[in-house]
Design an enzyme around this catalytic site. Structure first.
Site, PDB file in Angstrom:
ATOM      1  N   TYR A 155       0.842  -1.209   0.000  1.00  0.00           N
ATOM      2  CA  TYR A 155       0.000   0.000   0.000  1.00  0.00           C
ATOM      3  C   TYR A 155       0.874   1.255   0.000  1.00  0.00           C
ATOM      4  CZ  TYR A 155      -3.751   3.167   1.626  1.00  0.00           C
ATOM      5  OH  TYR A 155      -4.662   4.187   1.762  1.00  0.00           O
ATOM      6  N   LYS A 159       1.341   3.656  -3.235  1.00  0.00           N
ATOM      7  CA  LYS A 159       0.876   5.048  -3.214  1.00  0.00           C
ATOM      8  C   LYS A 159       2.027   6.021  -3.465  1.00  0.00           C
ATOM      9  CE  LYS A 159      -3.602   4.823  -2.121  1.00  0.00           C
ATOM     10  NZ  LYS A 159      -4.671   5.498  -2.848  1.00  0.00           N
ATOM     11  N   ARG A 196     -10.643  -1.468  10.342  1.00  0.00           N
ATOM     12  CA  ARG A 196     -10.140  -0.146  10.729  1.00  0.00           C
ATOM     13  C   ARG A 196     -10.625   0.179  12.136  1.00  0.00           C
ATOM     14  NH1 ARG A 196     -10.316   3.465   5.239  1.00  0.00           N
ATOM     15  NH2 ARG A 196     -11.939   2.026   4.587  1.00  0.00           N
ATOM     16  N   SER A 199     -14.361   1.727  12.905  1.00  0.00           N
ATOM     17  CA  SER A 199     -15.444   0.769  12.681  1.00  0.00           C
ATOM     18  C   SER A 199     -15.332  -0.407  13.661  1.00  0.00           C
ATOM     19  CB  SER A 199     -15.456   0.290  11.228  1.00  0.00           C
ATOM     20  OG  SER A 199     -14.160   0.003  10.789  1.00  0.00           O
ATOM     21  N   ASP A 283       3.256  -0.917  12.506  1.00  0.00           N
ATOM     22  CA  ASP A 283       2.139  -0.022  12.848  1.00  0.00           C
ATOM     23  C   ASP A 283       2.727   1.336  13.277  1.00  0.00           C
ATOM     24  OD1 ASP A 283      -0.973  -0.707  13.672  1.00  0.00           O
ATOM     25  OD2 ASP A 283      -0.160   0.985  14.786  1.00  0.00           O
ATOM     26  N   ARG A 287       0.610   9.850  14.417  1.00  0.00           N
ATOM     27  CA  ARG A 287       0.265  10.450  13.130  1.00  0.00           C
ATOM     28  C   ARG A 287      -0.604  11.674  13.370  1.00  0.00           C
ATOM     29  NH1 ARG A 287      -2.491   6.360   9.548  1.00  0.00           N
ATOM     30  NH2 ARG A 287      -0.481   5.479   9.030  1.00  0.00           N
TER      31      ARG A 287
HETATM   32  P1  NAD Z   1     -12.605   1.728   0.291  1.00  0.00           P
HETATM   33  O1  NAD Z   1     -11.906   0.418   0.333  1.00  0.00           O
HETATM   34  O2  NAD Z   1     -13.909   1.869   0.980  1.00  0.00           O
HETATM   35  O3  NAD Z   1     -12.809   2.218  -1.206  1.00  0.00           O
HETATM   36  C1  NAD Z   1     -11.939   1.870  -2.249  1.00  0.00           C
HETATM   37  C2  NAD Z   1     -12.778   1.571  -3.480  1.00  0.00           C
HETATM   38  O4  NAD Z   1     -11.915   1.237  -4.577  1.00  0.00           O
HETATM   39  C3  NAD Z   1     -13.720   0.364  -3.273  1.00  0.00           C
HETATM   40  O5  NAD Z   1     -15.004   0.668  -3.727  1.00  0.00           O
HETATM   41  C4  NAD Z   1     -13.070  -0.733  -4.113  1.00  0.00           C
HETATM   42  O6  NAD Z   1     -13.992  -1.689  -4.562  1.00  0.00           O
HETATM   43  C5  NAD Z   1     -12.427   0.082  -5.223  1.00  0.00           C
HETATM   44  N1  NAD Z   1     -11.327  -0.601  -5.895  1.00  0.00           N
HETATM   45  C6  NAD Z   1     -10.285  -1.252  -5.304  1.00  0.00           C
HETATM   46  N2  NAD Z   1      -9.470  -1.736  -6.255  1.00  0.00           N
HETATM   47  C7  NAD Z   1     -10.000  -1.370  -7.459  1.00  0.00           C
HETATM   48  C8  NAD Z   1      -9.624  -1.586  -8.804  1.00  0.00           C
HETATM   49  N3  NAD Z   1      -8.509  -2.272  -9.122  1.00  0.00           N
HETATM   50  N4  NAD Z   1     -10.420  -1.082  -9.784  1.00  0.00           N
HETATM   51  C9  NAD Z   1     -11.544  -0.396  -9.483  1.00  0.00           C
HETATM   52  N5  NAD Z   1     -11.965  -0.176  -8.229  1.00  0.00           N
HETATM   53  C10 NAD Z   1     -11.183  -0.650  -7.228  1.00  0.00           C
HETATM   54  O7  NAD Z   1     -11.571   2.813   0.849  1.00  0.00           O
HETATM   55  P2  NAD Z   1     -11.761   4.355   1.193  1.00  0.00           P
HETATM   56  O8  NAD Z   1     -11.525   4.506   2.631  1.00  0.00           O
HETATM   57  O9  NAD Z   1     -13.001   4.874   0.599  1.00  0.00           O
HETATM   58  O10 NAD Z   1     -10.510   4.979   0.440  1.00  0.00           O
HETATM   59  C11 NAD Z   1     -10.642   5.630  -0.818  1.00  0.00           C
HETATM   60  C12 NAD Z   1      -9.281   6.167  -1.236  1.00  0.00           C
HETATM   61  O11 NAD Z   1      -8.784   7.078  -0.260  1.00  0.00           O
HETATM   62  C13 NAD Z   1      -8.232   5.070  -1.390  1.00  0.00           C
HETATM   63  O12 NAD Z   1      -7.432   5.364  -2.522  1.00  0.00           O
HETATM   64  C14 NAD Z   1      -7.410   5.197  -0.133  1.00  0.00           C
HETATM   65  O13 NAD Z   1      -6.087   4.768  -0.323  1.00  0.00           O
HETATM   66  C15 NAD Z   1      -7.496   6.682   0.151  1.00  0.00           C
HETATM   67  N6  NAD Z   1      -7.313   6.944   1.595  1.00  0.00           N
HETATM   68  C16 NAD Z   1      -8.290   6.629   2.496  1.00  0.00           C
HETATM   69  C17 NAD Z   1      -8.074   6.851   3.849  1.00  0.00           C
HETATM   70  C18 NAD Z   1      -9.118   6.541   4.889  1.00  0.00           C
HETATM   71  O14 NAD Z   1      -8.875   6.768   6.082  1.00  0.00           O
HETATM   72  N7  NAD Z   1     -10.287   6.063   4.545  1.00  0.00           N
HETATM   73  C19 NAD Z   1      -6.850   7.393   4.284  1.00  0.00           C
HETATM   74  C20 NAD Z   1      -5.875   7.668   3.335  1.00  0.00           C
HETATM   75  C21 NAD Z   1      -6.112   7.463   1.993  1.00  0.00           C
HETATM   76  N1  UDP Z   2      -6.203  -0.638  16.066  1.00  0.00           N
HETATM   77  C1  UDP Z   2      -6.562  -1.091  17.334  1.00  0.00           C
HETATM   78  N2  UDP Z   2      -7.597  -1.952  17.427  1.00  0.00           N
HETATM   79  C2  UDP Z   2      -8.327  -2.370  16.363  1.00  0.00           C
HETATM   80  C3  UDP Z   2      -7.973  -1.877  15.071  1.00  0.00           C
HETATM   81  C4  UDP Z   2      -6.903  -1.019  14.965  1.00  0.00           C
HETATM   82  O1  UDP Z   2      -5.948  -0.737  18.340  1.00  0.00           O
HETATM   83  O2  UDP Z   2      -9.279  -3.155  16.555  1.00  0.00           O
HETATM   84  C5  UDP Z   2      -5.087   0.323  15.946  1.00  0.00           C
HETATM   85  C6  UDP Z   2      -4.043  -0.031  14.899  1.00  0.00           C
HETATM   86  O3  UDP Z   2      -3.060  -0.892  15.427  1.00  0.00           O
HETATM   87  C7  UDP Z   2      -3.491   1.353  14.554  1.00  0.00           C
HETATM   88  C8  UDP Z   2      -4.690   2.277  14.742  1.00  0.00           C
HETATM   89  O4  UDP Z   2      -5.635   1.545  15.519  1.00  0.00           O
HETATM   90  O5  UDP Z   2      -2.492   1.714  15.477  1.00  0.00           O
HETATM   91  C9  UDP Z   2      -5.346   2.691  13.431  1.00  0.00           C
HETATM   92  O6  UDP Z   2      -5.582   1.526  12.671  1.00  0.00           O
HETATM   93  P1  UDP Z   2      -6.332   1.545  11.268  1.00  0.00           P
HETATM   94  O7  UDP Z   2      -6.219   0.168  10.706  1.00  0.00           O
HETATM   95  O8  UDP Z   2      -7.682   2.123  11.442  1.00  0.00           O
HETATM   96  O9  UDP Z   2      -5.527   2.595  10.378  1.00  0.00           O
HETATM   97  P2  UDP Z   2      -3.981   2.815  10.049  1.00  0.00           P
HETATM   98  O10 UDP Z   2      -3.117   1.956  10.928  1.00  0.00           O
HETATM   99  O11 UDP Z   2      -3.861   2.466   8.614  1.00  0.00           O
HETATM  100  O12 UDP Z   2      -3.795   4.249  10.351  1.00  0.00           O
END
Ligand code: NAD
Ligand code: UDP
Length: 322
Positions: A155, A159, A196, A199, A283, A287
């Site tokens: 990932y 990115k 996550r 959730s 991890d 941040r």
């Molecule tokens: P999500 O997993 O809910 O949404 C991603 C979407 O992309 C899904 O609908 C999935 O089916 C689709 N997808 C995955 N691979 C694909 C492919 N090869 N072709 C077409 N569709 C594809 O995630 P999200 O939280 O909505 O994240 C959306 C974007 O924002 C992502 O690029 C993610 O990296 C970026 N982002 C999200 C967060 C966050 O906290 N949610 C943080 C940083 C960056």
């Molecule tokens: N985490 C946690 N309990 C859970 C899920 C995640 O303590 O049930 C922690 C995880 O180890 C991380 C933080 O919560 O330190 C955020 O995790 P997430 O997967 O949401 O996002 P990311 O690590 O990508 O920021």
């Protein structure tokens, strides 16, 4: 630019949203429709679902295309929001090779489309490009501290390579790019089982199950409510041409996972216990976005505090969990 419709020319802007059936993408599609755009949502439903966009399916300005962005796409649009990519560690580590392909080949395909059409393209990059940061809070000129061969690398490095491609298309082909680095975002339509933290904690508290703190629970994250984030995405797309980014988008409010767990417990009205589980490899310890650039360049800053945003998020999961 104008869209050609069956009866002539339309002044509606045509927005392509890749990953539009995902969590953030579905909110973005909704907001763009509200602004009068035509929206083409492209998704392969790897983590997204029709349920996320079900109420949009009858809208004449909304079109859904099942497509994987690792394959070329030929459509006519006026702007591209490139969000396709699984975002939760559980999902992006499920098929890590596909995750890298989605970021890198998906970026090449969408950049190629933008180049042919001479249109702006926004990349949903991530705070993960900073890895486990040694600079705090993170500013955009920090180059990051990323493991190239760990379980998060598919990932993080995917990115990072996508960002490189975006800036090379800009320099080499004068493409109008918009790169945003999104920090942890939460809200309704998050996938209930994507692992996550927001959730997980809400679903656990609602089900009366123990809340799982990974490690000591003292690691920090900064959580942005999805409505704020979507405003930031649109502000970035619509800002002047010269602004390429990268721009951090996130809420600077920083919380330990223990603090988050306690807040969720209180808001759900639950007394479930907090239990500790092993910390996943690589991890990040802390941040927090520095959003000076977003404030100055976009006039954007988040308005919704964590406590405020958790309430509609909990309501959403309450209906789902039953
Ligand atoms: P999500 O997993 O809910 O949404 C991603 C979407 O992309 C899904 O609908 C999935 O089916 C689709 N997808 C995955 N691979 C694909 C492919 N090869 N072709 C077409 N569709 C594809 O995630 P999200 O939280 O909505 O994240 C959306 C974007 O924002 C992502 O690029 C993610 O990296 C970026 N982002 C999200 C967060 C966050 O906290 N949610 C943080 C940083 C960056
Ligand atoms: N985490 C946690 N309990 C859970 C899920 C995640 O303590 O049930 C922690 C995880 O180890 C991380 C933080 O919560 O330190 C955020 O995790 P997430 O997967 O949401 O996002 P990311 O690590 O990508 O920021």
């Amino acid at each position: 630019m104008t869209a050609v419709s069956g009866s002539g020319y339309s002044l509606q802007k045509r927005s392509l949203v890749t990953g539009g059936a995902g969590f953030i993408g579905s909110h973005l599609c909704r907001r763009l429709l509200d602004r009068g755009h035509q929206v083409l949502c492209v998704d392969n439903f790897f983590t997204g679902s029709r349920a996320n966009i079900s109420e949009l399916l009858g809208n004449p300005n909304f079109e859904l295309l099942r497509h994987d962005v690792t394959f070329p796409l030929y459509v006519e649009v006026d702007e591209i929001y490139n969000l396709a990519c699984p975002a939760s560690p559980v999902h992006y580590q499920f098929d890590p090779v596909q995750t890298t392909k989605t970021s890198v080949i998906g970026a090449v395909n969408m950049l190629g489309l933008a180049k042919r059409l001479r249109i702006p393209i926004l990349q949903a990059s991530t705070s993960e490009v900073y890895g486990d940061p040694t600079v705090h809070p993170q500013t955009e000129d920090y180059w990051g501290n990323v493991n190239t061969i760990g379980p998060r690398s598919c990932y993080d490095e995917g990115k990072r390579c996508a960002e490189t491609l975006f800036f090379d298309y800009h320099r080499q082909h004068d493409l109008q790019i918009k790169v945003v680095r999104i920090f942890n975002t939460y809200g309704p339509f998050m996938h209930p089982n994507d692992g996550r933290v927001v959730s997980n904690f809400i679903v656990q508290a609602l089900k009366g199950e123990p809340i799982t703190l990974y490690g000591d629970g003292k690691q920090t994250r900064s959580f942005c409510y999805v409505d704020d984030l979507v405003s930031g995405l649109i502000a970035m797309m619509e800002t002047e041409k010269a602004v390429t980014g990268p721009v951090n988008l996130g809420n600077p409010g920083e919380f330990t996972m223990i603090e988050l767990a306690e807040m969720v417990r209180e808001l759900v009205g639950s007394s479930v216990e907090l239990v500790h589980r092993p910390l996943p490899q690589d991890d990040p310890r802390q941040r927090q976005p520095d959003i000076t650039r977003a404030r100055e360049w976009l006039g954007w800053e988040p308005k919704i505090a964590l406590r405020e945003g958790l309430t509609p998020t909990i309501d959403y999961f309450r209906k789902m969990v039953g």
